[in-house]
Design a protein around this motif. Structure first.
Motif, mmCIF file in Angstrom:
data_model
loop_
_atom_site.group_PDB
_atom_site.id
_atom_site.type_symbol
_atom_site.label_atom_id
_atom_site.label_comp_id
_atom_site.label_asym_id
_atom_site.label_seq_id
_atom_site.Cartn_x
_atom_site.Cartn_y
_atom_site.Cartn_z
ATOM 1 N N VAL A 110 46.341 47.122 47.130
ATOM 2 C CA VAL A 110 46.729 46.515 45.861
ATOM 3 C C VAL A 110 47.369 47.561 44.935
ATOM 4 O O VAL A 110 46.788 48.610 44.684
ATOM 5 C CB VAL A 110 45.517 45.864 45.171
ATOM 6 C CG1 VAL A 110 45.941 45.233 43.844
ATOM 7 C CG2 VAL A 110 44.884 44.810 46.091
ATOM 8 N N ILE A 111 48.552 47.231 44.441
ATOM 9 C CA ILE A 111 49.231 48.085 43.470
ATOM 10 C C ILE A 111 48.952 47.580 42.052
ATOM 11 O O ILE A 111 48.765 48.363 41.128
ATOM 12 C CB ILE A 111 50.754 48.116 43.717
ATOM 13 C CG1 ILE A 111 51.056 48.512 45.171
ATOM 14 C CG2 ILE A 111 51.446 49.053 42.733
ATOM 15 C CD1 ILE A 111 50.534 49.876 45.572
ATOM 16 N N ALA A 112 48.891 46.264 41.897
ATOM 17 C CA ALA A 112 48.620 45.669 40.587
ATOM 18 C C ALA A 112 47.959 44.311 40.764
ATOM 19 O O ALA A 112 48.148 43.647 41.779
ATOM 20 C CB ALA A 112 49.917 45.528 39.784
ATOM 21 N N ALA A 113 47.181 43.921 39.753
ATOM 22 C CA ALA A 113 46.476 42.636 39.788
ATOM 23 C C ALA A 113 46.646 41.926 38.453
ATOM 24 O O ALA A 113 46.483 42.534 37.391
ATOM 25 C CB ALA A 113 44.994 42.848 40.088
ATOM 26 N N GLY A 114 46.991 40.652 38.507
ATOM 27 C CA GLY A 114 47.165 39.866 37.289
ATOM 28 C C GLY A 114 45.829 39.448 36.698
ATOM 29 O O GLY A 114 44.829 39.311 37.399
ATOM 30 N N VAL A 115 45.806 39.259 35.376
ATOM 31 C CA VAL A 115 44.604 38.810 34.673
ATOM 32 C C VAL A 115 44.888 37.437 34.083
ATOM 33 O O VAL A 115 45.885 37.245 33.387
ATOM 34 C CB VAL A 115 44.213 39.803 33.556
ATOM 35 C CG1 VAL A 115 42.936 39.348 32.853
ATOM 36 C CG2 VAL A 115 44.032 41.199 34.136
ATOM 37 N N ASN A 116 44.005 36.480 34.359
ATOM 38 C CA ASN A 116 44.201 35.097 33.938
ATOM 39 C C ASN A 116 42.969 34.551 33.221
ATOM 40 O O ASN A 116 41.863 35.076 33.395
ATOM 41 C CB ASN A 116 44.490 34.222 35.158
ATOM 42 C CG ASN A 116 45.755 34.619 35.882
ATOM 43 O OD1 ASN A 116 46.855 34.360 35.413
ATOM 44 N ND2 ASN A 116 45.602 35.272 37.034
ATOM 45 N N PRO A 117 43.131 33.488 32.441
ATOM 46 C CA PRO A 117 41.969 32.874 31.781
ATOM 47 C C PRO A 117 40.862 32.473 32.757
ATOM 48 O O PRO A 117 39.682 32.549 32.422
ATOM 49 C CB PRO A 117 42.582 31.648 31.089
ATOM 50 C CG PRO A 117 43.986 32.050 30.804
ATOM 51 C CD PRO A 117 44.405 32.868 31.987
ATOM 52 N N LEU A 135 27.253 35.453 43.309
ATOM 53 C CA LEU A 135 27.059 36.860 42.928
ATOM 54 C C LEU A 135 26.616 37.683 44.124
ATOM 55 O O LEU A 135 25.900 37.180 45.007
ATOM 56 C CB LEU A 135 26.000 36.952 41.828
ATOM 57 C CG LEU A 135 26.335 36.307 40.471
ATOM 58 C CD1 LEU A 135 25.104 36.305 39.580
ATOM 59 C CD2 LEU A 135 27.480 37.032 39.788
ATOM 60 N N PRO A 136 26.971 38.976 44.162
ATOM 61 C CA PRO A 136 27.994 39.626 43.332
ATOM 62 C C PRO A 136 29.384 39.289 43.856
ATOM 63 O O PRO A 136 29.542 38.937 45.024
ATOM 64 C CB PRO A 136 27.676 41.105 43.509
ATOM 65 C CG PRO A 136 27.128 41.194 44.907
ATOM 66 C CD PRO A 136 26.345 39.925 45.117
ATOM 67 N N PHE A 137 30.383 39.397 42.995
ATOM 68 C CA PHE A 137 31.746 39.110 43.451
ATOM 69 C C PHE A 137 32.750 39.988 42.719
ATOM 70 O O PHE A 137 32.481 40.506 41.638
ATOM 71 C CB PHE A 137 32.098 37.634 43.254
ATOM 72 C CG PHE A 137 32.222 37.201 41.805
ATOM 73 C CD1 PHE A 137 33.454 37.232 41.148
ATOM 74 C CD2 PHE A 137 31.115 36.749 41.107
ATOM 75 C CE1 PHE A 137 33.571 36.825 39.829
ATOM 76 C CE2 PHE A 137 31.215 36.342 39.779
ATOM 77 C CZ PHE A 137 32.442 36.375 39.139
ATOM 78 N N ILE A 138 33.902 40.154 43.355
ATOM 79 C CA ILE A 138 35.026 40.879 42.765
ATOM 80 C C ILE A 138 36.008 39.829 42.251
ATOM 81 O O ILE A 138 36.544 39.047 43.038
ATOM 82 C CB ILE A 138 35.708 41.784 43.796
ATOM 83 C CG1 ILE A 138 34.723 42.824 44.328
ATOM 84 C CG2 ILE A 138 36.932 42.476 43.179
ATOM 85 C CD1 ILE A 138 35.274 43.667 45.473
ATOM 86 N N PRO A 139 36.244 39.752 40.945
ATOM 87 C CA PRO A 139 37.186 38.757 40.422
ATOM 88 C C PRO A 139 38.634 39.153 40.707
ATOM 89 O O PRO A 139 38.907 40.206 41.275
ATOM 90 C CB PRO A 139 36.883 38.752 38.926
ATOM 91 C CG PRO A 139 36.384 40.134 38.640
ATOM 92 C CD PRO A 139 35.642 40.568 39.888
ATOM 93 N N GLY A 140 39.549 38.302 40.269
ATOM 94 C CA GLY A 140 40.972 38.599 40.427
ATOM 95 C C GLY A 140 41.622 37.736 41.493
ATOM 96 O O GLY A 140 41.176 37.734 42.640
ATOM 97 N N TYR A 141 42.709 37.024 41.111
ATOM 98 C CA TYR A 141 43.321 36.062 42.023
ATOM 99 C C TYR A 141 44.828 36.250 42.159
ATOM 100 O O TYR A 141 45.456 35.609 42.989
ATOM 101 C CB TYR A 141 42.964 34.636 41.547
ATOM 102 C CG TYR A 141 41.480 34.537 41.302
ATOM 103 C CD1 TYR A 141 40.593 34.420 42.363
ATOM 104 C CD2 TYR A 141 40.949 34.678 40.016
ATOM 105 C CE1 TYR A 141 39.222 34.409 42.163
ATOM 106 C CE2 TYR A 141 39.565 34.669 39.802
ATOM 107 C CZ TYR A 141 38.718 34.536 40.883
ATOM 108 O OH TYR A 141 37.356 34.553 40.678
ATOM 109 N N ASP A 142 45.390 37.137 41.345
ATOM 110 C CA ASP A 142 46.803 37.526 41.430
ATOM 111 C C ASP A 142 46.880 38.947 41.944
ATOM 112 O O ASP A 142 46.292 39.849 41.327
ATOM 113 C CB ASP A 142 47.440 37.550 40.027
ATOM 114 C CG ASP A 142 48.011 36.215 39.595
ATOM 115 O OD1 ASP A 142 48.345 35.399 40.445
ATOM 116 O OD2 ASP A 142 48.129 36.025 38.374
ATOM 117 N N ILE A 143 47.593 39.197 43.016
ATOM 118 C CA ILE A 143 47.787 40.582 43.445
ATOM 119 C C ILE A 143 49.213 40.809 43.903
ATOM 120 O O ILE A 143 49.911 39.877 44.323
ATOM 121 C CB ILE A 143 46.826 40.995 44.589
ATOM 122 C CG1 ILE A 143 47.082 40.148 45.853
ATOM 123 C CG2 ILE A 143 45.382 40.923 44.158
ATOM 124 C CD1 ILE A 143 46.379 40.669 47.108
#
Length: 389
Positions: A110-117, A135-143
């Motif tokens: 991953v170079i960058a990850a988007g942040v969303n509501p 739980l536990p989890f790693i958030p983030g759905y845009d990469i």
């Protein structure tokens, strides 16, 4: 020097209670057999052994060695992890094992990850359970990143390919140095933009596409009202609608009126000074990302037979029936073909990606705090690694 550990079978040579009961007692000795412990018939019954406590100690040492070796062979990465529900403070920047791709997955550096509501919403137990997140989890759905490794069944990608992806909400994993994705979730990164910009595309652009194209069937010559035109979804929706040949009316606050015009809106409405009903009448489609009173007032501006899509609330069937219109509450899904189409529009300069702020991965909490204000211009992105040369 001590000799090997040997086992003597304590038997008939000892006239003890044990002999009478016929018990076999085993004792360990170093280098020699215990005097009188073995008679002539039992000389062949010597075995190597250890005292119980010695055996346990050696076993623990061996186990620890195996665990240490296993840990040393696991590749670690930095990631943001949620161990408990709560505010942005529950986002912990820590070391985690790097994921390994299954046969139908690619491993992405991953170079960058988007942040969303939705990232913010997933920290609440209510929404986490709704999406099936545990739980536990790693958030983030845009990469956006580079393919590091591919599973056995992958045919579209190879190591070294630049990609961007919308990760499934249940699995997530974008706030990390490495993440896995399926071929359904990923597409080739647009060549004309940087990874930081590409990471701001998938969720919002796919949401806008599926709302306007898949659900509302927006076509050339129609008019669409887009609420929240300066946000991530809204800015994508304005440009997708214009690319389809539609007339666009968009709402935003005073400070974002110029942005609406830059994105191609035909009519820019400052909702702090004007009611959108005064500018939008008999529209074919409404895209609502605000909800509440804004949604309630929007049913009345759609022409008979028109369509309304809301992203943040339940559609009111009674209102649809009252005005003779159709509508839906949208739940966006990863679709690589549509993501590829969006990528083409970006490379054709028909969609401009708006990234207003970037944060390092370690400051994900600050990024989510900003998104939670509801007044983000375009997208916020986490910079995970340096842009490849």
């Amino acid at each position: 020097m001590r000799g090997p550990i040997t086992l003597t079978r304590w038997g008939r040579s000892h006239g003890t209670k044990d002999r009478a009961e016929g018990r076999d007692l085993f004792h360990c000795h170093r280098g020699r057999v215990h005097p009188g412990a073995i008679d002539e018939k039992d000389k062949s019954k010597r075995f190597v052994c250890m005292k119980p406590m010695q055996f346990v100690s050696v076993a623990l040492v061996c186990l620890c060695s195996v665990v240490a070796y296993a840990q040393s062979s696991v590749t670690m990465m930095k990631a943001v992890v949620v161990h408990e529900y709560g505010g942005p403070e529950v986002l912990k920047y820590e070391d985690r094992p790097r994921p390994e791709p299954k046969e139908d997955q690619i491993l992405v550096r991953v170079i960058a990850a988007g942040v969303n509501p939705v990232d913010d919403a997933c920290r609440s137990e209510k929404y986490a359970k709704f999406f099936g997140i545990t739980l536990p989890f790693i958030p983030g759905y845009d990469i956006a990143g580079v393919v590091e490794k591919t599973g056995a069944k992958i045919t579209k990608f190879k190591a070294g390919d630049p990609v961007f992806a919308y990760l499934d909400l249940k699995d997530g994993g974008g706030y990390a140095e490495y993440a896995v994705a399926t071929e359904v979730e990923a597409a080739a990164k647009p060549k004309s933009i940087r990874f930081t910009e590409a990471a701001g595309v998938p969720v919002v652009a796919l949401t806008a596409w599926q709302a306007l194209i898949d659900k509302a069937k927006l076509s050339a010559g129609q008019t669409v009202l887009i609420h929240g035109g300066s946000g991530g979804v809204g800015s994508s929706a304005i440009q997708i609608a214009k690319a389809r040949g539609a007339k666009v009316i968009a709402t935003a606050s005073t400070r974002n009126q110029d942005l609406l015009k830059q994105l191609g809106a035909d009519v820019a409405v400052d909702y702090t000074k004007q009611k959108f009903e005064d500018a939008a009448k008999d529209v074919d489609v409404v895209l609502d990302s605000v909800g509440k009173d804004t949604l309630a007032r929007s049913y009345g501006v759609v022409k008979k037979g028109g369509f309304i899509v809301t992203l943040v609330a339940r559609i009111d069937q009674a209102e649809l029936d009252k005005h003779g219109i159709r509508g839906v509450s949208l739940g966006v899904e990863p679709t690589s073909n549509e993501l590829a189409e969006i990528g083409k529009l970006i490379d054709e300069k028909k969609i401009k990606v708006i990234v207003s702020q970037t944060f390092p991965l370690s400051e994900a909490a600050k990024a989510q705090e900003q998104v939670a204000t509801g007044h983000t211009r375009g997208k916020i992105v986490l910079k995970v690694a340096e842009e490849p040369k």
